[in-house]
Design an enzyme around this catalytic site. Structure first.
Site, PDB file in Angstrom:
ATOM      1  N   ASP A   1      58.960  55.640  50.381  1.00  0.00           N
ATOM      2  CA  ASP A   1      58.450  54.958  49.418  1.00  0.00           C
ATOM      3  C   ASP A   1      60.168  55.431  48.260  1.00  0.00           C
ATOM      4  O   ASP A   1      60.406  56.164  47.677  1.00  0.00           O
ATOM      5  CB  ASP A   1      57.417  55.785  49.328  1.00  0.00           C
ATOM      6  CG  ASP A   1      56.315  55.742  48.288  1.00  0.00           C
ATOM      7  OD1 ASP A   1      55.744  54.151  47.945  1.00  0.00           O
ATOM      8  OD2 ASP A   1      55.700  56.163  47.670  1.00  0.00           O
TER       9      ASP A   1
ATOM     10  N   TYR B   1      60.917  56.813  45.066  1.00  0.00           N
ATOM     11  CA  TYR B   1      61.333  57.580  43.764  1.00  0.00           C
ATOM     12  C   TYR B   1      59.188  57.241  42.683  1.00  0.00           C
ATOM     13  O   TYR B   1      59.379  56.159  42.248  1.00  0.00           O
ATOM     14  CB  TYR B   1      61.361  57.846  42.952  1.00  0.00           C
ATOM     15  CG  TYR B   1      62.845  59.146  44.140  1.00  0.00           C
ATOM     16  CD1 TYR B   1      62.668  60.005  44.646  1.00  0.00           C
ATOM     17  CD2 TYR B   1      64.375  58.428  43.815  1.00  0.00           C
ATOM     18  CE1 TYR B   1      63.095  60.224  45.238  1.00  0.00           C
ATOM     19  CE2 TYR B   1      65.362  59.068  44.448  1.00  0.00           C
ATOM     20  CZ  TYR B   1      65.275  59.572  45.723  1.00  0.00           C
ATOM     21  OH  TYR B   1      65.446  60.884  46.320  1.00  0.00           O
TER      22      TYR B   1
ATOM     23  N   PHE C   1      66.592  56.656  48.660  1.00  0.00           N
ATOM     24  CA  PHE C   1      67.035  58.158  48.625  1.00  0.00           C
ATOM     25  C   PHE C   1      67.979  58.046  47.457  1.00  0.00           C
ATOM     26  O   PHE C   1      68.577  59.642  46.387  1.00  0.00           O
ATOM     27  CB  PHE C   1      67.786  59.119  49.442  1.00  0.00           C
ATOM     28  CG  PHE C   1      66.968  59.047  50.712  1.00  0.00           C
ATOM     29  CD1 PHE C   1      66.392  60.059  50.830  1.00  0.00           C
ATOM     30  CD2 PHE C   1      66.213  58.545  51.918  1.00  0.00           C
ATOM     31  CE1 PHE C   1      64.956  60.172  51.381  1.00  0.00           C
ATOM     32  CE2 PHE C   1      66.042  58.493  52.585  1.00  0.00           C
ATOM     33  CZ  PHE C   1      65.536  59.343  53.575  1.00  0.00           C
TER      34      PHE C   1
ATOM     35  N   HIS D   1      62.646  65.216  57.935  1.00  0.00           N
ATOM     36  CA  HIS D   1      63.405  64.845  57.088  1.00  0.00           C
ATOM     37  C   HIS D   1      63.620  65.655  56.572  1.00  0.00           C
ATOM     38  O   HIS D   1      64.036  67.086  56.523  1.00  0.00           O
ATOM     39  CB  HIS D   1      62.112  64.435  56.761  1.00  0.00           C
ATOM     40  CG  HIS D   1      62.068  63.674  55.436  1.00  0.00           C
ATOM     41  ND1 HIS D   1      62.274  64.156  53.515  1.00  0.00           N
ATOM     42  CD2 HIS D   1      61.746  62.046  55.020  1.00  0.00           C
ATOM     43  CE1 HIS D   1      61.878  63.034  52.892  1.00  0.00           C
ATOM     44  NE2 HIS D   1      62.362  61.814  54.147  1.00  0.00           N
TER      45      HIS D   1
END
Length: 225
Positions: free
Chosen positions: A66, A68, A79, A188
């Protein structure tokens, strides 16, 4: 329309998904959300990953979940954040592991554009989000579209390394032809889970070893410092 912003090479590859009722519904949803709320990333950055990494250039697919959801953070690359934006915790951990694995110095900012330019498709499963509401655009059709992206990359002629961090990303494994591509699964990098397996996993050197085994150029993971 969303599809108009997608580069032609990707548009051709994803023509079936773009013509689907699911994508038409998604376009209406995102347009309504932008009218009513602040939505990230900005419209002109929505498909940054696709503009920076053409289909025939993909060597690695790194899957995020998803975008930020803070002001100025999301830039269309999983990322990554723009220079000048504080580096989010997951990316801090990625940089720590990059240093441990490859000896790379701490990057000067959180931009992963150099990775994208080398063929790392930084793909989120959901490409938009409402400000301050994580996962607010999940379940509205983005997953159908990005699943089609993963399938299209899997059908491509050259071997690709799929880097799947965390349980969410690993659910996409059935979309990938494991007989032709490499799937690397790991923990993760978020602060909640990094200490339980991400640190010490050496994903960057592992990806490069797999690329070289298959006659593909390794990625220079070192970012400007």
């Amino acid at each position: 329309m969303l599809a108009d912003q997608l580069p032609d090479e990707w548009k051709q590859l994803l023509s079936e998904a773009l013509a689907s009722p699911s994508f038409a519904k998604l376009e209406r949803f995102v347009a309504e959300e932008r009218e009513r709320f602040t939505v990230f990333p900005p419209e002109d950055e929505l498909f940054s990953a696709f503009r920076l990494t053409p289909p025939d250039a993909v060597r690695v697919l790194l899957l995020g979940q998803d975008p930020y959801h803070g002001p100025g953070q999301a830039n269309g690359l999983a990322f990554s954040v723009h220079p000048g934006v504080a580096v989010p915790p997951s990316l801090v951990n990625i940089f720590k592991e990059l240093h441990s694995d490859e000896g790379a110095p701490r990057p000067r900012d959180g931009s992963l554009v150099p990775w994208a330019q080398q063929g790392v498709l930084l793909l989120n499963a959901v490409l938009t989000v409402r400000q301050a509401e994580p996962n607010s655009h999940a379940g509205h059709g983005w997953e159908d579209f990005t699943d089609a992206v993963i399938r299209a990359v899997s059908r491509g002629p050259k071997p690709v390394v799929f880097l799947l961090w965390g349980k969410y990303a690993q659910k996409k494994e059935p979309l990938i032809d494991a007989s032709r591509h490499v799937i690397i699964k790991g923990t993760h990098p978020s602060p909640l889970s990094a200490k339980s397996g991400f640190f010490g996993s050496r994903p960057f050197s592992t990806v490069n070893a797999e690329l070289e085994k298959r006659g593909r150029e390794p990625i220079d993971w070192t970012l400007p410092s």
